[in-house]
Design an enzyme around this catalytic site. Sequence first.
Site, PDB file in Angstrom:
ATOM      1  N   GLY A 202       0.646  -1.371   0.353  1.00 38.76           N
ATOM      2  CA  GLY A 202       0.206  -0.260  -0.061  1.00 38.76           C
ATOM      3  C   GLY A 202       0.564   1.685   0.190  1.00 38.76           C
ATOM      4  N   GLY A 203       0.200   2.346   0.389  1.00 40.50           N
ATOM      5  CA  GLY A 203       0.849   3.767  -0.331  1.00 40.50           C
ATOM      6  C   GLY A 203       2.058   4.001   0.991  1.00 40.50           C
ATOM      7  N   ILE A 204       1.617   3.768   2.642  1.00 46.73           N
ATOM      8  CA  ILE A 204       2.841   3.813   2.968  1.00 46.73           C
ATOM      9  C   ILE A 204       3.667   3.222   3.704  1.00 46.73           C
ATOM     10  CG2 ILE A 204       2.551   4.204   6.296  1.00 46.73           C
ATOM     11  CD1 ILE A 204       0.687   6.635   5.756  1.00 46.73           C
TER      12      ILE A 204
ATOM     13  N   ASP B 135     -15.308   3.976   5.998  1.00 43.77           N
ATOM     14  CA  ASP B 135     -16.198   5.356   6.533  1.00 43.77           C
ATOM     15  C   ASP B 135     -17.478   5.833   6.611  1.00 43.77           C
ATOM     16  OD1 ASP B 135     -13.451   5.652   7.767  1.00 43.77           O
ATOM     17  OD2 ASP B 135     -13.637   7.522   5.882  1.00 43.77           O
TER      18      ASP B 135
ATOM     19  N   GLY C 241     -17.388  10.078  11.164  1.00 42.70           N
ATOM     20  CA  GLY C 241     -17.177   9.262   9.856  1.00 42.70           C
ATOM     21  C   GLY C 241     -16.855   7.220  10.059  1.00 42.70           C
ATOM     22  N   GLN C 242     -15.578   7.971  11.948  1.00 39.64           N
ATOM     23  CA  GLN C 242     -14.319   7.105  11.808  1.00 39.64           C
ATOM     24  C   GLN C 242     -14.852   6.550  13.321  1.00 39.64           C
ATOM     25  OE1 GLN C 242     -10.736   9.273  10.182  1.00 39.64           O
ATOM     26  NE2 GLN C 242     -11.435   6.739   8.846  1.00 39.64           N
TER      27      GLN C 242
ATOM     28  N   TYR D  92     -12.722   2.850  12.292  1.00 43.21           N
ATOM     29  CA  TYR D  92     -11.005   3.172  12.474  1.00 43.21           C
ATOM     30  C   TYR D  92     -10.866   3.497  14.127  1.00 43.21           C
ATOM     31  CZ  TYR D  92      -6.997   4.827   9.991  1.00 43.21           C
ATOM     32  OH  TYR D  92      -6.116   5.423   9.753  1.00 43.21           O
TER      33      TYR D  92
ATOM     34  N   VAL E 287      -1.911  11.165   4.993  1.00 44.29           N
ATOM     35  CA  VAL E 287      -1.279  11.477   3.518  1.00 44.29           C
ATOM     36  C   VAL E 287      -1.175  11.149   2.817  1.00 44.29           C
ATOM     37  CG1 VAL E 287       0.961   9.498   3.625  1.00 44.29           C
ATOM     38  CG2 VAL E 287       0.469  10.145   6.030  1.00 44.29           C
TER      39      VAL E 287
HETATM   40  N1  CAA Z   1     -18.008  17.510  11.259  1.00 44.65           N
HETATM   41  C1  CAA Z   1     -19.414  18.080  12.507  1.00 44.65           C
HETATM   42  N2  CAA Z   1     -20.061  17.851  10.370  1.00 44.65           N
HETATM   43  C2  CAA Z   1     -19.541  17.236   9.921  1.00 44.65           C
HETATM   44  C3  CAA Z   1     -18.420  16.784   9.450  1.00 44.65           C
HETATM   45  C4  CAA Z   1     -17.438  17.520  10.958  1.00 44.65           C
HETATM   46  N3  CAA Z   1     -16.209  16.850  10.897  1.00 44.65           N
HETATM   47  N4  CAA Z   1     -18.177  16.261   8.608  1.00 44.65           N
HETATM   48  C5  CAA Z   1     -19.045  16.037   7.661  1.00 44.65           C
HETATM   49  N5  CAA Z   1     -19.853  16.679   8.524  1.00 44.65           N
HETATM   50  C6  CAA Z   1     -21.957  16.597   8.333  1.00 44.65           C
HETATM   51  C7  CAA Z   1     -22.062  17.405   7.056  1.00 44.65           C
HETATM   52  O1  CAA Z   1     -22.052  18.515   6.899  1.00 44.65           O
HETATM   53  C8  CAA Z   1     -23.275  16.973   6.448  1.00 44.65           C
HETATM   54  O2  CAA Z   1     -24.099  18.152   6.951  1.00 44.65           O
HETATM   55  P1  CAA Z   1     -25.708  18.470   7.210  1.00 44.65           P
HETATM   56  O3  CAA Z   1     -26.540  17.176   6.649  1.00 44.65           O
HETATM   57  O4  CAA Z   1     -26.322  18.911   8.248  1.00 44.65           O
HETATM   58  O5  CAA Z   1     -25.121  18.911   5.907  1.00 44.65           O
HETATM   59  C9  CAA Z   1     -23.569  16.021   7.325  1.00 44.65           C
HETATM   60  O6  CAA Z   1     -22.294  15.638   8.481  1.00 44.65           O
HETATM   61  C10 CAA Z   1     -23.163  13.915   7.007  1.00 44.65           C
HETATM   62  O7  CAA Z   1     -23.875  13.553   7.150  1.00 44.65           O
HETATM   63  P2  CAA Z   1     -23.444  11.389   6.964  1.00 44.65           P
HETATM   64  O8  CAA Z   1     -24.199  11.117   7.778  1.00 44.65           O
HETATM   65  O9  CAA Z   1     -25.031  12.049   5.603  1.00 44.65           O
HETATM   66  O10 CAA Z   1     -22.681  11.546   6.053  1.00 44.65           O
HETATM   67  P3  CAA Z   1     -22.120  11.031   4.639  1.00 44.65           P
HETATM   68  O11 CAA Z   1     -22.893   9.497   4.244  1.00 44.65           O
HETATM   69  O12 CAA Z   1     -22.352  12.671   3.799  1.00 44.65           O
HETATM   70  O13 CAA Z   1     -20.367  11.278   5.272  1.00 44.65           O
HETATM   71  C11 CAA Z   1     -19.120  11.166   6.097  1.00 44.65           C
HETATM   72  C12 CAA Z   1     -20.206  11.400   5.254  1.00 44.65           C
HETATM   73  C13 CAA Z   1     -18.382   9.511   4.683  1.00 44.65           C
HETATM   74  C14 CAA Z   1     -18.360  10.629   6.404  1.00 44.65           C
HETATM   75  C15 CAA Z   1     -18.119  11.941   5.023  1.00 44.65           C
HETATM   76  O14 CAA Z   1     -18.461  13.072   6.048  1.00 44.65           O
HETATM   77  C16 CAA Z   1     -16.322  11.303   5.167  1.00 44.65           C
HETATM   78  O15 CAA Z   1     -16.035  10.781   3.772  1.00 44.65           O
HETATM   79  N6  CAA Z   1     -16.168  12.005   5.639  1.00 44.65           N
HETATM   80  C17 CAA Z   1     -14.458  11.681   6.209  1.00 44.65           C
HETATM   81  C18 CAA Z   1     -13.717  11.470   7.234  1.00 44.65           C
HETATM   82  C19 CAA Z   1     -12.539  11.081   7.235  1.00 44.65           C
HETATM   83  O16 CAA Z   1     -11.321  11.985   7.530  1.00 44.65           O
HETATM   84  N7  CAA Z   1     -11.552   9.788   6.855  1.00 44.65           N
HETATM   85  C20 CAA Z   1     -10.008   9.754   6.719  1.00 44.65           C
HETATM   86  C21 CAA Z   1      -9.995   8.333   5.925  1.00 44.65           C
HETATM   87  S1  CAA Z   1      -8.477   8.765   5.416  1.00 44.65           S
HETATM   88  C22 CAA Z   1      -7.836   7.835   7.006  1.00 44.65           C
HETATM   89  O17 CAA Z   1      -8.448   7.032   8.343  1.00 44.65           O
HETATM   90  C23 CAA Z   1      -6.411   8.497   7.008  1.00 44.65           C
HETATM   91  C24 CAA Z   1      -6.233   8.344   8.338  1.00 44.65           C
HETATM   92  O18 CAA Z   1      -5.770   8.026   9.436  1.00 44.65           O
HETATM   93  C25 CAA Z   1      -5.684   9.972   8.673  1.00 44.65           C
END
Ligand code: CAA
Length: 246
Positions: free
Chosen positions: A13-15, A93, A148-149, A152, A185
């Site tokens: 994978g990436g890292i 997520d 959303g995690q 994780y 990353v």
């Molecule tokens: N804080 C507050 N509100 C948030 C938010 C946050 N950080 N992120 C999303 N929301 C809100 C949105 O604004 C939206 O609000 P409204 O409904 O009022 O418009 C609402 O949440 C959307 O909620 P849903 O439950 O409908 O969410 P969704 O199904 O559309 O998607 C999600 C949610 C899948 C979590 C998407 O926001 C997402 O992918 N977020 C990123 C998660 C993330 O950072 N993952 C990291 C992956 S990489 C990794 O994991 C490597 C590492 O170690 C760093």
Amino acid sequence: MTQRTALVTGGTGGIGTAIVRYLARQGHRVATNYRDPAKAEAWRAAMKQEGYDVVLVQGDVSDPASCETMVREIEAQAGPVEILVNNAGITRDTTFHKMSYQQWMDVVNTNLNACFNVTRPVIDGMRGRKWGRIVQISSINGQKGQYGQANYAAAKAGMHGFSISLAQENAKFGITVNTVSPGYVATDMVMAVPEEVREKIVAQIPVGRLGKPEEIAHAVAFLTGEEAAWITGTNLAINGGHYMGW
Ligand code: CAA
């Protein structure tokens, strides 16, 4: 420097690929596991082109029996595992109120239970030889949580609990156990986050950009080196200033 045998899980994978390259450049024999033979062969060929000869063994880190077989196969091909990097990880997520049991279990099995599955077959050998380096690749989101995690973040936080317990149990045996917690990353995993969400995340990073896999690998090489013998039980955050714990 002493040449050792290193196992980096999720090395394709990436890292993981960056860690494999770094440890190989230090002169170590490096092994990794794969689940998808076609992807693994393409990766092996690309690494060979770059001059890296990596031991590749089939193994599913979420399955204890598979890990036992994988470790024994690596030992047969490359010698006893002296450096272990528990790096393999996945995301599923979704907000918790929509999360299925399967999404929870997949993430906990692959990120956290894998630490048991892969470390258990190598720990007796390290204790017997009185030398070892174990690094968990956790995440900023295990430290700060992430919308959303829940799955994780729980698994990644658990990985550091694992590190600090193992660090205490094995310090007398010349084994150090540490955690590296990368921030966001530029890998396929992070690029899978919807662009508008990702842009908002990058805006929160003081350094102003995503991290590079090499910036994580550099820390793993440091923690697994001979001279890092007095660093154990630490959690090294590498995140561009995104989360500053102390
Ligand atoms: N804080 C507050 N509100 C948030 C938010 C946050 N950080 N992120 C999303 N929301 C809100 C949105 O604004 C939206 O609000 P409204 O409904 O009022 O418009 C609402 O949440 C959307 O909620 P849903 O439950 O409908 O969410 P969704 O199904 O559309 O998607 C999600 C949610 C899948 C979590 C998407 O926001 C997402 O992918 N977020 C990123 C998660 C993330 O950072 N993952 C990291 C992956 S990489 C990794 O994991 C490597 C590492 O170690 C760093």
